[in-house]
Motif scaffolding. Structure first.
Motif, short mmCIF file in Angstrom:
data_model
loop_
_atom_site.label_atom_id
_atom_site.label_comp_id
_atom_site.label_asym_id
_atom_site.label_seq_id
_atom_site.Cartn_x
_atom_site.Cartn_y
_atom_site.Cartn_z
N VAL A 1 1.02 -0.97 0.03
CA VAL A 1 -0.04 0.19 0.37
C VAL A 1 0.81 0.79 -0.66
CG1 VAL A 1 -1.96 0.88 1.04
CG2 VAL A 1 -1.80 -1.68 0.92
N GLN A 2 2.09 1.30 1.39
CA GLN A 2 3.20 2.20 0.74
C GLN A 2 3.11 2.29 -0.41
OE1 GLN A 2 1.98 4.54 3.20
NE2 GLN A 2 4.09 5.81 2.87
N SER A 3 4.50 1.56 -0.44
CA SER A 3 4.63 1.32 -2.46
C SER A 3 3.51 2.15 -4.24
CB SER A 3 5.18 0.23 -2.74
OG SER A 3 4.20 -0.54 -2.80
N VAL A 4 2.42 1.91 -3.33
CA VAL A 4 0.92 2.26 -4.46
C VAL A 4 0.94 3.89 -4.35
CG1 VAL A 4 -1.18 2.81 -4.64
CG2 VAL A 4 0.39 0.22 -4.43
N ILE A 5 1.34 4.25 -3.04
CA ILE A 5 1.05 6.14 -2.15
C ILE A 5 2.10 6.30 -3.18
CG2 ILE A 5 0.76 7.25 -0.39
CD1 ILE A 5 -0.80 5.07 0.81
N ARG A 6 3.25 6.16 -2.68
CA ARG A 6 4.78 6.65 -3.32
C ARG A 6 4.78 6.71 -4.74
NH1 ARG A 6 7.80 3.16 1.02
NH2 ARG A 6 7.89 4.47 2.78
N HIS A 7 4.11 5.46 -5.51
CA HIS A 7 5.05 6.29 -6.92
C HIS A 7 3.58 6.49 -6.85
CE1 HIS A 7 4.90 4.70 -11.33
NE2 HIS A 7 3.32 4.64 -10.99
N TYR A 8 2.21 7.28 -6.97
CA TYR A 8 1.56 8.05 -7.37
C TYR A 8 2.17 9.87 -6.03
CZ TYR A 8 -1.98 5.58 -9.40
OH TYR A 8 -2.80 4.29 -10.12
N GLU A 9 2.34 9.41 -5.71
CA GLU A 9 3.08 10.63 -5.32
C GLU A 9 4.14 11.85 -5.94
OE1 GLU A 9 3.82 12.52 -0.41
OE2 GLU A 9 4.93 10.81 -0.81
N LYS A 10 5.56 10.15 -6.30
CA LYS A 10 6.49 10.46 -7.03
C LYS A 10 6.15 11.24 -8.25
CE LYS A 10 9.50 7.74 -9.03
NZ LYS A 10 10.34 6.34 -9.46
N HIS A 11 5.55 11.15 -8.69
CA HIS A 11 4.40 11.30 -10.19
C HIS A 11 3.93 12.63 -10.00
CE1 HIS A 11 6.73 8.39 -12.22
NE2 HIS A 11 6.61 7.60 -11.17
N ASP A 12 3.84 12.76 -9.06
CA ASP A 12 2.38 14.10 -8.36
C ASP A 12 1.06 14.05 -9.37
OD1 ASP A 12 2.52 16.31 -7.69
OD2 ASP A 12 2.17 17.91 -9.15
N HIS A 13 0.78 12.94 -8.77
CA HIS A 13 -0.77 12.26 -9.18
C HIS A 13 -1.21 12.35 -8.54
CE1 HIS A 13 0.62 13.06 -13.22
NE2 HIS A 13 0.83 12.23 -13.40
N LEU A 14 -0.95 12.22 -6.59
CA LEU A 14 -1.34 11.72 -6.15
C LEU A 14 -3.21 11.84 -6.04
CD1 LEU A 14 -0.74 9.88 -3.16
CD2 LEU A 14 0.11 12.19 -2.32
N ASP A 15 -3.85 13.18 -6.23
CA ASP A 15 -5.51 13.21 -6.63
C ASP A 15 -5.48 12.41 -7.15
OD1 ASP A 15 -3.76 14.10 -8.70
OD2 ASP A 15 -5.10 15.29 -8.86
N LYS A 16 -5.26 11.73 -8.10
CA LYS A 16 -5.48 10.32 -8.89
C LYS A 16 -5.73 8.98 -8.86
CE LYS A 16 -4.42 13.31 -12.79
NZ LYS A 16 -3.14 13.58 -14.25
N LEU A 17 -4.88 8.88 -7.57
CA LEU A 17 -5.10 6.98 -7.11
C LEU A 17 -6.45 6.89 -7.11
CD1 LEU A 17 -4.22 4.55 -6.11
CD2 LEU A 17 -3.52 6.08 -4.40
N MET A 18 -7.07 7.46 -5.89
CA MET A 18 -8.50 6.52 -5.49
C MET A 18 -9.28 6.98 -6.65
SD MET A 18 -8.18 6.02 -3.07
CE MET A 18 -9.48 5.00 -2.96
N PRO A 19 -9.58 7.88 -7.85
CA PRO A 19 -10.39 7.26 -9.12
C PRO A 19 -9.81 6.18 -10.14
CG PRO A 19 -9.54 9.36 -8.87
CD PRO A 19 -8.83 9.37 -7.86
#
Length: 66
Positions: A38-56
């Motif tokens: 879970v943390q690796s998924v969040i970090r991946h989206y955060e790293k690419h500045d797409h954290l807002d797109k994770l849940m959608p």
């Protein structure tokens, strides 16, 4: 620049980590065998500045937010 991950409030009082974990518990529980998944998924989206797109994107791929 990546957004700072704030685990305290993403949807009311539930953290983003908890929401992602709940999602995978329902739709792909085998992914949670890795305790860091879970943390690796969040970090991946955060790293690419797409954290807002994770849940959608999870909703689009798997179905409604549990």
């Amino acid at each position: 620049m990546a957004q700072n991950f704030d685990d305290s409030d993403c949807n009311g009082d539930i953290s983003l980590h908890a929401r992602v974990e709940t999602f995978y518990k329902k739709y792909k529980p085998q992914k949670l065998r890795n305790p860091d998944f879970v943390q690796s998924v969040i970090r991946h989206y955060e790293k690419h500045d797409h954290l807002d797109k994770l849940m959608p994107q999870l909703v689009a791929k798997y179905g409604p937010d549990p």
